[in-house]
Write a protein that holds these residues in place. Structure first.
Motif, PDB file in Angstrom:
ATOM      1  N   VAL A  35       0.842  -1.204   0.000  1.00  0.00           N
ATOM      2  CA  VAL A  35       0.000   0.000   0.000  1.00  0.00           C
ATOM      3  C   VAL A  35       0.876   1.254   0.000  1.00  0.00           C
ATOM      4  N   LEU A  36       1.915   1.226   0.851  1.00  0.00           N
ATOM      5  CA  LEU A  36       2.815   2.386   0.929  1.00  0.00           C
ATOM      6  C   LEU A  36       3.505   2.632  -0.416  1.00  0.00           C
ATOM      7  N   LYS A  38       2.527   1.931  -3.350  1.00  0.00           N
ATOM      8  CA  LYS A  38       1.568   2.458  -4.332  1.00  0.00           C
ATOM      9  C   LYS A  38       1.220   3.922  -4.016  1.00  0.00           C
ATOM     10  N   ALA A  39       1.025   4.202  -2.721  1.00  0.00           N
ATOM     11  CA  ALA A  39       0.518   5.517  -2.318  1.00  0.00           C
ATOM     12  C   ALA A  39       1.543   6.640  -2.438  1.00  0.00           C
ATOM     13  N   ILE A  40       2.827   6.291  -2.435  1.00  0.00           N
ATOM     14  CA  ILE A  40       3.844   7.354  -2.516  1.00  0.00           C
ATOM     15  C   ILE A  40       4.235   7.675  -3.966  1.00  0.00           C
ATOM     16  N   LYS A  41       3.634   6.917  -4.895  1.00  0.00           N
ATOM     17  CA  LYS A  41       3.873   7.247  -6.315  1.00  0.00           C
ATOM     18  C   LYS A  41       2.609   7.901  -6.867  1.00  0.00           C
ATOM     19  N   LEU A  42       2.777   8.755  -7.844  1.00  0.00           N
ATOM     20  CA  LEU A  42       1.606   9.383  -8.461  1.00  0.00           C
ATOM     21  C   LEU A  42       0.775   8.304  -9.157  1.00  0.00           C
ATOM     22  N   CYS A  43      -0.505   8.215  -8.783  1.00  0.00           N
ATOM     23  CA  CYS A  43      -1.397   7.217  -9.389  1.00  0.00           C
ATOM     24  C   CYS A  43      -1.865   7.761 -10.745  1.00  0.00           C
ATOM     25  N   GLU A  45      -3.614   6.379 -13.122  1.00  0.00           N
ATOM     26  CA  GLU A  45      -5.023   6.101 -13.437  1.00  0.00           C
ATOM     27  C   GLU A  45      -5.935   7.091 -12.715  1.00  0.00           C
ATOM     28  N   CYS A  46      -5.593   7.406 -11.454  1.00  0.00           N
ATOM     29  CA  CYS A  46      -6.436   8.283 -10.640  1.00  0.00           C
ATOM     30  C   CYS A  46      -6.515   9.695 -11.224  1.00  0.00           C
ATOM     31  N   VAL A  47      -5.377  10.216 -11.682  1.00  0.00           N
ATOM     32  CA  VAL A  47      -5.366  11.596 -12.177  1.00  0.00           C
ATOM     33  C   VAL A  47      -5.773  11.690 -13.650  1.00  0.00           C
ATOM     34  N   GLY A  48      -5.954  10.544 -14.303  1.00  0.00           N
ATOM     35  CA  GLY A  48      -6.464  10.555 -15.670  1.00  0.00           C
ATOM     36  C   GLY A  48      -5.391  10.568 -16.740  1.00  0.00           C
ATOM     37  N   ILE A  49      -4.194  10.081 -16.382  1.00  0.00           N
ATOM     38  CA  ILE A  49      -3.153   9.969 -17.410  1.00  0.00           C
ATOM     39  C   ILE A  49      -3.230   8.577 -18.057  1.00  0.00           C
ATOM     40  N   GLY A  50      -3.560   7.570 -17.221  1.00  0.00           N
ATOM     41  CA  GLY A  50      -3.814   6.234 -17.786  1.00  0.00           C
ATOM     42  C   GLY A  50      -2.881   5.152 -17.301  1.00  0.00           C
TER      43      GLY A  50
ATOM     44  N   ILE B  39       3.552  14.981  -4.544  1.00  0.00           N
ATOM     45  CA  ILE B  39       2.759  14.371  -3.480  1.00  0.00           C
ATOM     46  C   ILE B  39       3.631  14.015  -2.273  1.00  0.00           C
ATOM     47  N   LYS B  45       1.567   7.152   4.701  1.00  0.00           N
ATOM     48  CA  LYS B  45       0.727   6.590   3.643  1.00  0.00           C
ATOM     49  C   LYS B  45       0.613   5.060   3.700  1.00  0.00           C
ATOM     50  N   TYR B  55      -5.035   9.443  -2.967  1.00  0.00           N
ATOM     51  CA  TYR B  55      -3.661   9.519  -2.468  1.00  0.00           C
ATOM     52  C   TYR B  55      -2.739  10.232  -3.451  1.00  0.00           C
ATOM     53  N   SER B  56      -3.284  10.640  -4.576  1.00  0.00           N
ATOM     54  CA  SER B  56      -2.492  11.478  -5.477  1.00  0.00           C
ATOM     55  C   SER B  56      -2.770  12.956  -5.265  1.00  0.00           C
ATOM     56  N   CYS B 160     -10.986   3.781  -9.790  1.00  0.00           N
ATOM     57  CA  CYS B 160     -10.144   4.987  -9.802  1.00  0.00           C
ATOM     58  C   CYS B 160      -9.940   5.489 -11.223  1.00  0.00           C
ATOM     59  N   LEU B 189      -8.536  10.245 -21.237  1.00  0.00           N
ATOM     60  CA  LEU B 189      -9.009   9.719 -19.946  1.00  0.00           C
ATOM     61  C   LEU B 189      -9.280  10.858 -18.954  1.00  0.00           C
ATOM     62  N   LYS B 193     -12.828  11.808 -17.140  1.00  0.00           N
ATOM     63  CA  LYS B 193     -12.980  11.935 -15.688  1.00  0.00           C
ATOM     64  C   LYS B 193     -13.373  13.352 -15.269  1.00  0.00           C
TER      65      LYS B 193
END
Lengths: 50, 308
Positions: A35-36, A38-43, A45-50, B39, B45, B55-56, B160, B189, B193
């Motif tokens: 979890v750590l 994953k969480a310390i890297k920019l997600c 998918e979450c921000v919409g880059i893919g 971040i 975290k 978390y981003s 997500c 994408l 979103k």
């Protein structure tokens, strides 16, 4: 359908025990570290880059 | 004693906005990162936050429980997350949807939007849509990341990636505002979103917390545990005059006198504030409480006497 008081207490206690057990088993097999990492890297998918 | 407890419930309900603001700040405590365009990368975290918070987000102090769950089940090493499931069961039993009403940053965001003075619409006739969030939880959060995998056995975080508007609101927008590299990488994408985010914003102005009611998988999980959560609503049937003011005040479309621990009750306390006889209060503890059990038995005895 209403749950009786004693049945509700049993369900609450069982769920709390199961929750704590799962939490510690997850930590034991290394999920917290995953979890750590994953969480310390920019997600992306979450921000919409893919 | 009952009077004192009632005062505490009213106070908690009245302070809710401040508690929501405080929870949002604690969930996103690393504010200087907004200016740096990066971040937080500390050990904080390792732990998930209770509400829906990406978390981003540059300021995020913990991990998102839904994002983390998908990251674990979508990895090639693990196929199920005991850590996140256990954490969410614990929180669900300890607090239930109190987390939605008091601690979730995205819930608070929607509530602030709903304060914009426009015509408001009821969601009472849209109740079947409340089941959509269970579908989202099952398919987008659990099944798709496990079943749809690439060559090395890794699955995408489908919720997500395709549905969650928090990533754009808290991550993409602030990061791309100060980071040219991220700005140049945004494509189709992101547009998809962003459209979802704009729809949620527009709906939130018109309806009360539409994302929480219909889409949020975290709310769905807490909803499943709401009936057995230690934090619960208590209705004193001796004081209740059945005026219906609580049901009218409830924006989550719950009649607290009929179902005090309904899956949709976020413990916002609007019913507590609306009750003219102080019949509704919060309660924390195992079971239904001694007073409630006694009252229920009395009511059942009265019913039996009437039928005989």
């Amino acid at each position: 359908m209403k749950m009786s008081n004693s049945k509700k207490i049993v369900v609450q206690v069982v769920l709390l025990v199961v929750g704590v057990a799962m939490l510690f088993y997850g930590i034991y097999r290394g999920e917290a570290a995953a979890v750590l990492s994953k969480a310390i890297k920019l997600c992306l998918e979450c921000v919409g880059i893919g | 004693m009952a009077r004192k407890e009632k005062t505490k419930s009213n106070l908690l309900a009245k302070c809710r906005g401040w508690i929501q603001a405080g929870a949002t700040l604690l969930t996103n405590i690393h504010l200087p990162n907004f200016l740096k365009g990066e971040i937080y990368k500390g050990k904080g975290k390792t732990v998930c936050v209770p509400g829906l918070n990406c978390y981003s987000c540059p300021a995020a102090s913990g991990a998102c429980p839904i994002g983390s769950f998908q990251a674990i089940v979508g990895s090639s090493k693990f196929k199920f997350s005991y850590y996140i499931t256990g954490f969410l069961i614990l929180l669900g039993v300890l607090f239930g949807r109190f987390i939605c009403g008091f601690l979730c940053p995205f819930g608070w965001f929607q509530e602030l939007l709903h304060k914009i003075p426009t015509k408001k619409f009821s969601t009472k006739k849209l109740k079947p849509l409340t089941y959509v969030k269970y579908f989202v939880l099952l398919f987008f959060v659990v099944l798709l990341p496990i079943l749809v995998v690439n060559d090395v056995g890794m699955g995408d975080p489908f919720f997500c990636k395709y549905l969650c508007p928090q990533g754009v609101l808290e991550g993409a927008i602030p990061l791309s505002a100060v980071n040219a590299g991220i700005r140049s990488a945004l494509g189709v994408l992101f547009s998809w979103k962003l459209t979802i985010l704009l729809i949620v914003i527009a709906l939130s102005v018109l309806f009360y917390r539409p994302f929480c009611k219909w889409i949020c998988p975290l709310g769905a999980l807490y909803a499943l545990l709401n009936k057995v959560s230690l934090f619960q609503m208590k209705v004193d049937k001796n004081k209740c005059i059945s005026c219906g003011k609580c049901a009218y005040a409830c924006k989550m479309d719950v009649d607290v006198t009929k179902a005090p621990n309904h899956t949709e009750c976020i413990r916002c306390g609007m019913c507590v504030k609306a009750c003219p006889t102080n019949a509704i209060s919060y309660r924390y503890g195992f079971g239904d409480g001694k007073q409630n059990c006694k009252l229920n038995k009395e009511m059942e005895n009265k019913k039996d006497e009437k039928t005989n």
